[in-house]
Design an enzyme around this catalytic site. Sequence first.
Site, PDB file in Angstrom:
ATOM      1  N   LYS A  15      -3.261  10.988 -22.637  1.00 51.82           N
ATOM      2  CA  LYS A  15      -3.170   9.700 -21.947  1.00 51.82           C
ATOM      3  C   LYS A  15      -2.652   9.888 -20.520  1.00 51.82           C
ATOM      4  O   LYS A  15      -2.156  10.956 -20.162  1.00 51.82           O
ATOM      5  CB  LYS A  15      -2.240   8.758 -22.709  1.00 51.82           C
ATOM      6  CG  LYS A  15      -0.773   9.180 -22.700  1.00 51.82           C
ATOM      7  CD  LYS A  15       0.101   8.146 -23.372  1.00 51.82           C
ATOM      8  CE  LYS A  15       1.580   8.546 -23.309  1.00 51.82           C
ATOM      9  NZ  LYS A  15       2.463   7.513 -23.869  1.00 51.82           N
ATOM     10  N   TYR A  46      12.254   8.804  10.371  1.00 48.61           N
ATOM     11  CA  TYR A  46      12.686   7.409  10.376  1.00 48.61           C
ATOM     12  C   TYR A  46      14.183   7.270  10.107  1.00 48.61           C
ATOM     13  O   TYR A  46      14.755   8.019   9.309  1.00 48.61           O
ATOM     14  CB  TYR A  46      11.937   6.615   9.299  1.00 48.61           C
ATOM     15  CG  TYR A  46      10.476   6.380   9.595  1.00 48.61           C
ATOM     16  CD1 TYR A  46      10.067   5.754  10.761  1.00 48.61           C
ATOM     17  CD2 TYR A  46       9.505   6.760   8.670  1.00 48.61           C
ATOM     18  CE1 TYR A  46       8.725   5.522  11.023  1.00 48.61           C
ATOM     19  CE2 TYR A  46       8.157   6.524   8.910  1.00 48.61           C
ATOM     20  CZ  TYR A  46       7.774   5.906  10.082  1.00 48.61           C
ATOM     21  OH  TYR A  46       6.448   5.672  10.336  1.00 48.61           O
TER      22      TYR A  46
END
Length: 374
Positions: free
Chosen positions: A36, A270
């Site tokens: 999955k 940043y």
Amino acid sequence: MNNLVWKEISAEALRANMGALRKMIGSERILCPCVKSDAYGHGLVEAGRCFVEAGADWLSVNSLDEAKRLREGGIEVPVYIMGYVLLEELAELVEMKDVRVIVYNRETVEVLGKLGKEVKIHLKLETGNNRQGLADDKLVELVEAVKQYRNIEIEGMATHFANIEDTTDHSYAEEQLQEFRRLIALIEDRCGVVPKIRHCANSAATLLFDETRFEMVRPGIISYGLWPSKETYASYLASGAKEFWARPAFSWKTRVAQVKDVPAAQFVGYGCTYRTSRKTTLAILPVGYYDGYDRGVKGAHVLIHGKRAAVVGRICMNMIMVDVTDIEGVAVEDEVVLIGQSGGELISVEEFAGWAGTINYEVTTRIGGKLVVK
């Protein structure tokens, strides 16, 4: 797709892990590895094919869409769907060959029954995880509802452990196992239904407790060479086992996009969260949190030329900056290992998970993009 960042998956490692699991559980049990969530980030069809080639009997998935992708990829072994299937999708499910579905809702039973097509289902028994599943009278009511329809076969009964991976105290798991047995006996006694296939063994249970293996096991993350937790690994060694065979199959790579010199006392990235303390050589890498490089990582490194380079400044959406001052000869488009091995150095999935404050499962499943199988 970002061709500057890619995952490399070792087919040899996947096959070796499956072979070792087969040896562990024996030939009489159904080996049903979980693929999955894009096979935990390893490629649904690619990993599924490797597992089947190495002896997996079934594959387990989370959704009908994943089952369809396996079939479209030419994989024909039985598929067990562990997640919820929409009522409107059930008509498509019953037309597929050798696809089973977990059931815990009467609504699902009624739709399957009215469709009239033969279908095999597995019931989810609630033993203490309190996600999917039913227990006692509600479970009996569901079984009786199924018995009204001759086209539905209760092939299997399943449950899932809540606390078997993240602890070395397995008393709760033992209680769940006892409850699983009790509920199966209850269904047999009150409904006359005996499942052909009982299953509850995830990776940790498969590794640690033979009594959880029943007729089928559903190993997940260990199939990819990754341990469920350090507690599982400790429990495995404490049981008298030798160093385990698990071979990680996952690597994650990018390339250098720019090399630049930055003077001392300059901010990088940043928020001005990092400031150089010396003349620094930076390598700019075209990977960021969009690609799965978690913005919250702290103390991270990458590997360039077999050496560690520290990640500096904030993780950007599509870029990170690393300090390569002490690595000679770094050049544009040099290969960079984000997870994996370079020379004698290794950044494991678990180490990266530690930097991100999460678990290895989340790391590999969140990394998307280009997949290369070797």
